[in-house]
Design a protein around this motif. Sequence first.
Motif, mmCIF file in Angstrom:
data_model
loop_
_atom_site.group_PDB
_atom_site.id
_atom_site.type_symbol
_atom_site.label_atom_id
_atom_site.label_comp_id
_atom_site.label_asym_id
_atom_site.label_seq_id
_atom_site.Cartn_x
_atom_site.Cartn_y
_atom_site.Cartn_z
ATOM 1 N N GLN A 1 45.163 52.227 42.608
ATOM 2 C CA GLN A 1 45.471 52.169 41.180
ATOM 3 C C GLN A 1 46.920 51.805 40.896
ATOM 4 N N ASN B 1 38.779 48.129 40.872
ATOM 5 C CA ASN B 1 38.217 48.814 39.700
ATOM 6 C C ASN B 1 37.569 50.143 40.080
ATOM 7 N N GLY C 1 47.354 48.559 34.639
ATOM 8 C CA GLY C 1 47.277 49.051 33.273
ATOM 9 C C GLY C 1 46.023 48.690 32.519
ATOM 10 N N VAL C 2 44.990 48.248 33.215
ATOM 11 C CA VAL C 2 43.744 47.860 32.549
ATOM 12 C C VAL C 2 43.020 49.110 32.055
ATOM 13 N N PRO C 3 42.689 49.204 30.765
ATOM 14 C CA PRO C 3 41.942 50.361 30.260
ATOM 15 C C PRO C 3 40.586 50.470 30.953
ATOM 16 N N ALA C 4 40.198 51.691 31.313
ATOM 17 C CA ALA C 4 38.997 51.889 32.118
ATOM 18 C C ALA C 4 37.757 52.191 31.291
ATOM 19 N N GLU D 1 43.329 54.625 33.187
ATOM 20 C CA GLU D 1 43.637 53.231 33.500
ATOM 21 C C GLU D 1 43.219 52.878 34.920
ATOM 22 N N LEU E 1 40.201 55.288 38.797
ATOM 23 C CA LEU E 1 40.705 55.502 37.443
ATOM 24 C C LEU E 1 41.713 56.644 37.487
#
Length: 317
Positions: free
Chosen positions: A267, A120, A131-134, A127, A123
């Motif tokens: 990422q 995490n 593909g997780v929205p940040a 993302e 960014l």
Amino acid sequence: MTGPPVPPAPRPIGAQDFRTLYERLRRAARSGPDGGRRGALRHLTPARVAAAAAGVRLGRTVSLAAPIETRPGPDNPEPAKHRMTGPAPGEAGADGLHFALDRFAMNVHGDADSHLDALNHVLYDGELYDGVPAGDATAPEVRSLSVDLVGEGIVGRGVLLDVPRLRGVPWVEPGDHVTADDLTAAEAAQGVRVGPGDLLLVRVGHRRRRRELGAWDAARSRAGLHPRALAFLAEREVAVLGGDGNNDTAPSAVAGVAFPVHVLAVQAMGVHLMDYLQLEDLAGACARAGRWSFLCVVAPLRLPGATGSPVNPIAVL
């Protein structure tokens, strides 16, 4: 110690070429039935952990971390803060039981202290990995990529590729790139091969140069991997990448992307990074032992939701 001539510096990567490389590595990382939020750790199976443990021969342990620094320097303007909070005045010489106490605070992602980057941390285009929205750092899907993901530790086969040894120099100069050809040539010279699930450690000699010449502004100038070298990691299914610098070269080879290796590794590919390790002791131990693979144990702190952790990886030969 002599080595092959240093190849010409790789040409800069244009924006479109970087995007093509990024998409290719991202697709490869998300393909197959074993993809998902564990990222490249999916390559580190229990069988591979057991095989790595069975490879221990000497029973010698080597720390891969540098001591945490508390004095400011050109590469560490905000050093860690450490103060003794006890014993209280008058307790040190008093009868009975008393305790010496400490308090620490640090910037985990600085340019001096050894640390691990969680998934995490990086960014790109709004993302995180997979593909997780940040947008919301507290969202469950974001927290699922935090350092919590490796709360049980990372244990596997470590492989050290020593690029200065290959080139016959004490260190790779700041601004120079380690290429995929360097990595394959180092394998051949050292008689080792990087394979699925490995923890790949790449020495550029950053710590030796710093020790002998003094600290410099590593944010502006440092040796690291060329972005195209990340294809080597994808092909070999590497689980973790570590280096004695930031892993990224400065200045960047990609205009407009200051940390392309971080973008591609963390990422796009879901590869945990370890930055600013101390690999000098390990390089010497491996050379004396005549082997460049070992059991590697990484135990980040349990920091719920954090983007990284200070880390003291241990190699067991």
